[in-house]
Design a protein around this motif. Sequence first.
Motif, PDB file in Angstrom:
ATOM      1  N   THR A  35       0.813  -1.182   0.071  1.00  0.00           N
ATOM      2  CA  THR A  35      -0.133  -0.123   0.026  1.00  0.00           C
ATOM      3  C   THR A  35       0.851   1.383  -0.235  1.00  0.00           C
ATOM      4  OG1 THR A  35      -1.828  -1.365   1.048  1.00  0.00           O
ATOM      5  CG2 THR A  35      -1.926   1.432   1.193  1.00  0.00           C
ATOM      6  N   LEU A  36       1.903   1.478   0.908  1.00  0.00           N
ATOM      7  CA  LEU A  36       2.854   2.471   0.907  1.00  0.00           C
ATOM      8  C   LEU A  36       3.451   2.448  -0.644  1.00  0.00           C
ATOM      9  CD1 LEU A  36       4.832   1.985   4.447  1.00  0.00           C
ATOM     10  CD2 LEU A  36       3.159   3.808   3.540  1.00  0.00           C
ATOM     11  N   VAL A  37       4.083   1.609  -1.092  1.00  0.00           N
ATOM     12  CA  VAL A  37       4.440   1.573  -2.652  1.00  0.00           C
ATOM     13  C   VAL A  37       3.402   2.408  -3.528  1.00  0.00           C
ATOM     14  CG1 VAL A  37       5.304   0.493  -4.539  1.00  0.00           C
ATOM     15  CG2 VAL A  37       6.082  -0.083  -2.533  1.00  0.00           C
ATOM     16  N   ASP A  38       2.224   2.142  -3.509  1.00  0.00           N
ATOM     17  CA  ASP A  38       1.126   2.790  -4.300  1.00  0.00           C
ATOM     18  C   ASP A  38       0.906   4.091  -3.877  1.00  0.00           C
ATOM     19  OD1 ASP A  38       0.471   0.235  -5.380  1.00  0.00           O
ATOM     20  OD2 ASP A  38      -1.213  -0.269  -4.384  1.00  0.00           O
ATOM     21  N   VAL A  39       0.941   4.371  -2.626  1.00  0.00           N
ATOM     22  CA  VAL A  39       0.787   5.624  -2.092  1.00  0.00           C
ATOM     23  C   VAL A  39       1.948   6.601  -2.668  1.00  0.00           C
ATOM     24  CG1 VAL A  39       0.502   7.272  -0.145  1.00  0.00           C
ATOM     25  CG2 VAL A  39      -0.811   5.015  -0.273  1.00  0.00           C
ATOM     26  N   ARG A  40       3.187   6.239  -2.462  1.00  0.00           N
ATOM     27  CA  ARG A  40       4.331   6.623  -2.836  1.00  0.00           C
ATOM     28  C   ARG A  40       4.231   6.966  -4.421  1.00  0.00           C
ATOM     29  NH1 ARG A  40       7.530   2.664   0.231  1.00  0.00           N
ATOM     30  NH2 ARG A  40       7.867   4.006   2.384  1.00  0.00           N
ATOM     31  N   SER A  41       3.741   6.286  -5.202  1.00  0.00           N
ATOM     32  CA  SER A  41       3.562   6.309  -6.692  1.00  0.00           C
ATOM     33  C   SER A  41       2.547   7.436  -7.024  1.00  0.00           C
ATOM     34  CB  SER A  41       3.263   5.032  -7.207  1.00  0.00           C
ATOM     35  OG  SER A  41       3.079   5.235  -8.595  1.00  0.00           O
ATOM     36  N   LEU A  42       1.346   7.516  -6.331  1.00  0.00           N
ATOM     37  CA  LEU A  42       0.410   8.376  -6.513  1.00  0.00           C
ATOM     38  C   LEU A  42       1.156   9.694  -5.918  1.00  0.00           C
ATOM     39  CD1 LEU A  42      -2.448   9.288  -7.033  1.00  0.00           C
ATOM     40  CD2 LEU A  42      -2.866   8.669  -4.735  1.00  0.00           C
ATOM     41  N   HIS A  43       1.719   9.669  -4.912  1.00  0.00           N
ATOM     42  CA  HIS A  43       2.276  11.052  -4.514  1.00  0.00           C
ATOM     43  C   HIS A  43       3.154  11.772  -5.629  1.00  0.00           C
ATOM     44  CE1 HIS A  43       5.211  13.664  -2.381  1.00  0.00           C
ATOM     45  NE2 HIS A  43       4.229  14.081  -1.778  1.00  0.00           N
ATOM     46  N   HIS A  44       4.020  10.725  -6.028  1.00  0.00           N
ATOM     47  CA  HIS A  44       4.947  11.112  -7.254  1.00  0.00           C
ATOM     48  C   HIS A  44       4.270  11.679  -8.410  1.00  0.00           C
ATOM     49  CE1 HIS A  44       8.444  11.032 -10.084  1.00  0.00           C
ATOM     50  NE2 HIS A  44       7.745  10.608 -11.007  1.00  0.00           N
ATOM     51  N   ARG A  45       3.138  10.993  -8.909  1.00  0.00           N
ATOM     52  CA  ARG A  45       2.348  11.501  -9.963  1.00  0.00           C
ATOM     53  C   ARG A  45       1.626  13.029  -9.553  1.00  0.00           C
ATOM     54  NH1 ARG A  45       0.632   6.099  -9.924  1.00  0.00           N
ATOM     55  NH2 ARG A  45       1.737   5.041 -11.960  1.00  0.00           N
ATOM     56  N   LEU A  46       1.292  13.179  -8.328  1.00  0.00           N
ATOM     57  CA  LEU A  46       0.698  14.516  -7.909  1.00  0.00           C
ATOM     58  C   LEU A  46       1.668  15.581  -7.959  1.00  0.00           C
ATOM     59  CD1 LEU A  46      -1.708  13.357  -4.960  1.00  0.00           C
ATOM     60  CD2 LEU A  46      -2.202  14.284  -7.339  1.00  0.00           C
ATOM     61  N   VAL A  47       2.919  15.188  -7.631  1.00  0.00           N
ATOM     62  CA  VAL A  47       3.911  16.172  -7.561  1.00  0.00           C
ATOM     63  C   VAL A  47       4.338  16.630  -8.957  1.00  0.00           C
ATOM     64  CG1 VAL A  47       6.420  16.587  -7.129  1.00  0.00           C
ATOM     65  CG2 VAL A  47       4.945  15.752  -5.275  1.00  0.00           C
TER      66      VAL A  47
END
Length: 146
Positions: free
Chosen positions: A7-19
């Motif tokens: 889940t953390l990996v998915d959230v990190r990926s989402l955060h990267h896309r938002l940035v």
Amino acid sequence: MPDNEETLVDVRSLHHRLVRINRVLRLAGSGSGLSAGTAAALWSITQHAPLRLSRLAEIESVSTPAISRIVTSLESMGYVERRADPDDARARLLYPTDAGRDVMSTARNARVLRLAEALDRLEPADRDMVERAFEVLSDALVPPEA
């Protein structure tokens, strides 16, 4: 709080896309020559005026000396003015000038246009999905009222 590494990996990926999205949109509106911090302060002034320097520092989550330097810079560019507080003669209130409002409007319009161009390249179903996802996510990021 996420409960596992996947889940953390998915959230990190989402955060990267938002940035990445934020960076592209910020760049689209960067024709003003303002740094990101200065533009953010000017935006806050245009949205919340009149306000005291200390309140702007709170809104921007920076120290009073740091925001003072930013406001001084915005004043020298003609984007902000300080006026006497009618309730406290010792205090000053910050107001955007017409030029300050114009630079914020121009930058916002450039960012909106860039986003509109990207959305126009999507299939209707994908566009609807993106719009709904941002609606749901923005609502979820707001803390529930007590």
